[in-house]
Design a protein around this motif. Structure first.
Motif, PDB file in Angstrom:
ATOM      1  N   THR A  56       0.822  -1.038   0.121  1.00 47.66           N
ATOM      2  CA  THR A  56      -0.129   0.036   0.023  1.00 47.66           C
ATOM      3  C   THR A  56       0.894   1.110  -0.058  1.00 47.66           C
ATOM      4  O   THR A  56       1.704   1.276   0.997  1.00 47.66           O
ATOM      5  CB  THR A  56      -0.908   0.164   1.265  1.00 47.66           C
ATOM      6  OG1 THR A  56      -1.724  -1.194   1.300  1.00 47.66           O
ATOM      7  CG2 THR A  56      -1.669   1.413   1.024  1.00 47.66           C
ATOM      8  N   LEU A  57       0.794   2.348  -1.052  1.00 48.74           N
ATOM      9  CA  LEU A  57       1.361   3.468  -0.947  1.00 48.74           C
ATOM     10  C   LEU A  57       0.745   4.647  -0.911  1.00 48.74           C
ATOM     11  O   LEU A  57      -0.396   4.553  -1.382  1.00 48.74           O
ATOM     12  CB  LEU A  57       2.206   3.540  -2.523  1.00 48.74           C
ATOM     13  CG  LEU A  57       3.122   2.818  -2.844  1.00 48.74           C
ATOM     14  CD1 LEU A  57       2.778   1.382  -3.322  1.00 48.74           C
ATOM     15  CD2 LEU A  57       4.122   3.430  -4.002  1.00 48.74           C
ATOM     16  N   ALA A  58       0.973   5.650   0.009  1.00 52.66           N
ATOM     17  CA  ALA A  58       0.170   6.725  -0.113  1.00 52.66           C
ATOM     18  C   ALA A  58       0.446   7.809  -1.159  1.00 52.66           C
ATOM     19  O   ALA A  58       1.576   8.242  -1.218  1.00 52.66           O
ATOM     20  CB  ALA A  58       0.496   7.370   1.464  1.00 52.66           C
ATOM     21  N   VAL A  59      -0.201   7.892  -1.961  1.00 54.10           N
ATOM     22  CA  VAL A  59       0.022   8.720  -3.114  1.00 54.10           C
ATOM     23  C   VAL A  59      -0.862   9.789  -3.373  1.00 54.10           C
ATOM     24  O   VAL A  59      -1.730  10.045  -4.593  1.00 54.10           O
ATOM     25  CB  VAL A  59       0.031   8.088  -4.499  1.00 54.10           C
ATOM     26  CG1 VAL A  59       1.480   7.103  -4.552  1.00 54.10           C
ATOM     27  CG2 VAL A  59      -1.262   6.989  -4.548  1.00 54.10           C
ATOM     28  N   ALA A  60      -1.142  10.569  -2.234  1.00 54.89           N
ATOM     29  CA  ALA A  60      -2.333  11.618  -2.222  1.00 54.89           C
ATOM     30  C   ALA A  60      -2.021  12.728  -3.324  1.00 54.89           C
ATOM     31  O   ALA A  60      -1.010  12.944  -3.536  1.00 54.89           O
ATOM     32  CB  ALA A  60      -2.362  12.419  -0.872  1.00 54.89           C
ATOM     33  N   GLY A  61      -3.186  13.007  -4.139  1.00 53.80           N
ATOM     34  CA  GLY A  61      -2.711  14.008  -5.159  1.00 53.80           C
ATOM     35  C   GLY A  61      -2.510  13.286  -6.524  1.00 53.80           C
ATOM     36  O   GLY A  61      -2.598  14.166  -7.543  1.00 53.80           O
ATOM     37  N   PHE A  62      -2.205  12.114  -6.674  1.00 56.82           N
ATOM     38  CA  PHE A  62      -1.927  11.588  -8.120  1.00 56.82           C
ATOM     39  C   PHE A  62      -3.203  11.025  -8.548  1.00 56.82           C
ATOM     40  O   PHE A  62      -4.225  10.109  -7.774  1.00 56.82           O
ATOM     41  CB  PHE A  62      -0.947  10.424  -7.817  1.00 56.82           C
ATOM     42  CG  PHE A  62       0.441  11.174  -7.845  1.00 56.82           C
ATOM     43  CD1 PHE A  62       1.304  11.026  -8.948  1.00 56.82           C
ATOM     44  CD2 PHE A  62       0.979  11.241  -6.785  1.00 56.82           C
ATOM     45  CE1 PHE A  62       2.490  11.325  -8.901  1.00 56.82           C
ATOM     46  CE2 PHE A  62       2.049  11.772  -6.509  1.00 56.82           C
ATOM     47  CZ  PHE A  62       3.133  11.739  -7.694  1.00 56.82           C
ATOM     48  N   GLU A  63      -3.656  11.158  -9.852  1.00 53.63           N
ATOM     49  CA  GLU A  63      -4.630  10.435 -10.542  1.00 53.63           C
ATOM     50  C   GLU A  63      -3.921   9.057 -11.211  1.00 53.63           C
ATOM     51  O   GLU A  63      -2.887   8.818 -11.281  1.00 53.63           O
ATOM     52  CB  GLU A  63      -5.115  11.268 -11.535  1.00 53.63           C
ATOM     53  CG  GLU A  63      -5.340  12.635 -11.127  1.00 53.63           C
ATOM     54  CD  GLU A  63      -6.888  12.785 -10.453  1.00 53.63           C
ATOM     55  OE1 GLU A  63      -7.440  11.835 -10.705  1.00 53.63           O
ATOM     56  OE2 GLU A  63      -7.025  13.552  -9.492  1.00 53.63           O
ATOM     57  N   ARG A  64      -5.138   8.159 -11.580  1.00 52.31           N
ATOM     58  CA  ARG A  64      -4.863   6.857 -12.122  1.00 52.31           C
ATOM     59  C   ARG A  64      -3.722   7.207 -13.366  1.00 52.31           C
ATOM     60  O   ARG A  64      -2.854   6.236 -13.487  1.00 52.31           O
ATOM     61  CB  ARG A  64      -5.959   6.013 -12.544  1.00 52.31           C
ATOM     62  CG  ARG A  64      -6.779   5.443 -11.481  1.00 52.31           C
ATOM     63  CD  ARG A  64      -7.890   4.827 -12.179  1.00 52.31           C
ATOM     64  NE  ARG A  64      -8.647   4.014 -11.152  1.00 52.31           N
ATOM     65  CZ  ARG A  64      -9.362   4.336 -10.182  1.00 52.31           C
ATOM     66  NH1 ARG A  64      -9.748   5.862  -9.943  1.00 52.31           N
ATOM     67  NH2 ARG A  64      -9.808   3.639  -9.169  1.00 52.31           N
ATOM     68  N   ASP A  65      -4.051   8.411 -14.332  1.00 57.90           N
ATOM     69  CA  ASP A  65      -3.105   8.190 -15.425  1.00 57.90           C
ATOM     70  C   ASP A  65      -1.867   8.629 -15.191  1.00 57.90           C
ATOM     71  O   ASP A  65      -1.175   8.829 -15.803  1.00 57.90           O
ATOM     72  CB  ASP A  65      -3.990   9.158 -16.429  1.00 57.90           C
ATOM     73  CG  ASP A  65      -4.043  10.346 -15.903  1.00 57.90           C
ATOM     74  OD1 ASP A  65      -4.049  10.580 -14.957  1.00 57.90           O
ATOM     75  OD2 ASP A  65      -4.395  11.071 -17.043  1.00 57.90           O
ATOM     76  N   GLU A  66      -1.525   9.172 -13.759  1.00 54.96           N
ATOM     77  CA  GLU A  66      -0.432   9.813 -13.491  1.00 54.96           C
ATOM     78  C   GLU A  66       0.471   8.569 -12.728  1.00 54.96           C
ATOM     79  O   GLU A  66       1.792   8.573 -12.210  1.00 54.96           O
ATOM     80  CB  GLU A  66      -0.258  10.941 -12.535  1.00 54.96           C
ATOM     81  CG  GLU A  66      -0.959  12.101 -13.131  1.00 54.96           C
ATOM     82  CD  GLU A  66      -1.332  13.165 -12.303  1.00 54.96           C
ATOM     83  OE1 GLU A  66      -1.267  14.439 -12.568  1.00 54.96           O
ATOM     84  OE2 GLU A  66      -1.564  12.999 -10.922  1.00 54.96           O
ATOM     85  N   LEU A  67       0.220   7.390 -12.585  1.00 53.61           N
ATOM     86  CA  LEU A  67       0.873   6.345 -12.151  1.00 53.61           C
ATOM     87  C   LEU A  67       0.992   5.117 -12.859  1.00 53.61           C
ATOM     88  O   LEU A  67       0.240   4.797 -13.843  1.00 53.61           O
ATOM     89  CB  LEU A  67      -0.098   5.685 -10.905  1.00 53.61           C
ATOM     90  CG  LEU A  67      -0.254   6.596  -9.714  1.00 53.61           C
ATOM     91  CD1 LEU A  67      -1.404   6.239  -8.687  1.00 53.61           C
ATOM     92  CD2 LEU A  67       1.061   7.070  -8.903  1.00 53.61           C
ATOM     93  N   ILE A  68       2.172   4.521 -12.894  1.00 60.28           N
ATOM     94  CA  ILE A  68       2.721   3.650 -14.009  1.00 60.28           C
ATOM     95  C   ILE A  68       3.062   2.311 -13.221  1.00 60.28           C
ATOM     96  O   ILE A  68       3.947   2.486 -12.280  1.00 60.28           O
ATOM     97  CB  ILE A  68       3.828   4.083 -14.737  1.00 60.28           C
ATOM     98  CG1 ILE A  68       3.098   5.321 -15.605  1.00 60.28           C
ATOM     99  CG2 ILE A  68       4.213   2.746 -15.687  1.00 60.28           C
ATOM    100  CD1 ILE A  68       4.212   5.861 -16.436  1.00 60.28           C
ATOM    101  N   LEU A  69       2.677   1.189 -13.441  1.00 58.23           N
ATOM    102  CA  LEU A  69       3.169   0.043 -12.785  1.00 58.23           C
ATOM    103  C   LEU A  69       3.682  -0.979 -13.814  1.00 58.23           C
ATOM    104  O   LEU A  69       2.958  -1.223 -14.828  1.00 58.23           O
ATOM    105  CB  LEU A  69       2.172  -0.665 -12.090  1.00 58.23           C
ATOM    106  CG  LEU A  69       1.460  -0.225 -10.492  1.00 58.23           C
ATOM    107  CD1 LEU A  69       0.818   1.098 -10.698  1.00 58.23           C
ATOM    108  CD2 LEU A  69       0.889  -1.368  -9.750  1.00 58.23           C
TER     109      LEU A  69
END
Length: 147
Positions: free
Chosen positions: A49-62
């Protein structure tokens, strides 16, 4: 918090390198941001679990490649200038890497309430799973005779 794996291997000799690698999995060499948890849910299932407040789905890459899970956050540029009186929410790009153990696969991910959750599971191939072998009669086995 340091996790000591030496108590898990009291009767094993020659696997010290493996124990050091396990310890290294939980001591990521990162800037400490974003903060994250690694949980063991049950036998062979895990949750990062990562705390990524302020990031949208399209700003995250896995991505997974060669036994490594990479998580990247890339913020889109904000239009217009913003004036902060206090800025406590970091809005910077990041990249985290987690070395996955053999046969551990990413099952899925979800983003909810500023938390990115990534489910992992160990899936052993059939030939590696324990199995019971029936003991048959000597006549049914194709073993060479002891003559």
């Amino acid at each position: 918090m340091r996790i000591d794996f030496s108590s898990l291997y009291p009767n094993v000799v020659g696997f010290e390198r493996m124990a050091r690698e396990l310890e290294g999995l939980f001591e990521q060499k990162s800037a400490g941001w974003p903060p994250y948890n690694i949980e063991k849910l049950e036998q062979d299932r895990y949750l990062i679990t990562l705390a990524v407040a302020g990031f949208e789905r399209d700003e995250l890459i896995l991505e997974t490649e060669l036994g490594t899970l990479k998580i990247k956050g890339q913020k889109h540029p904000q239009e217009g200038e913003r004036t902060f009186l206090h800025q406590g929410i970091a809005e910077r790009d990041f990249e985290l890497s987690f070395k996955l153990s053999q046969h551990v696969e990413v099952q899925g991910a979800r983003l909810e309430h500023g938390l990115l959750q990534i489910e992992l599971a160990r899936e052993l191939p059939e030939p590696l799973k324990p199995r019971q072998i029936a003991i048959g009669n000597p006549e049914t086995l194709a073993l060479p005779s002891a003559e």
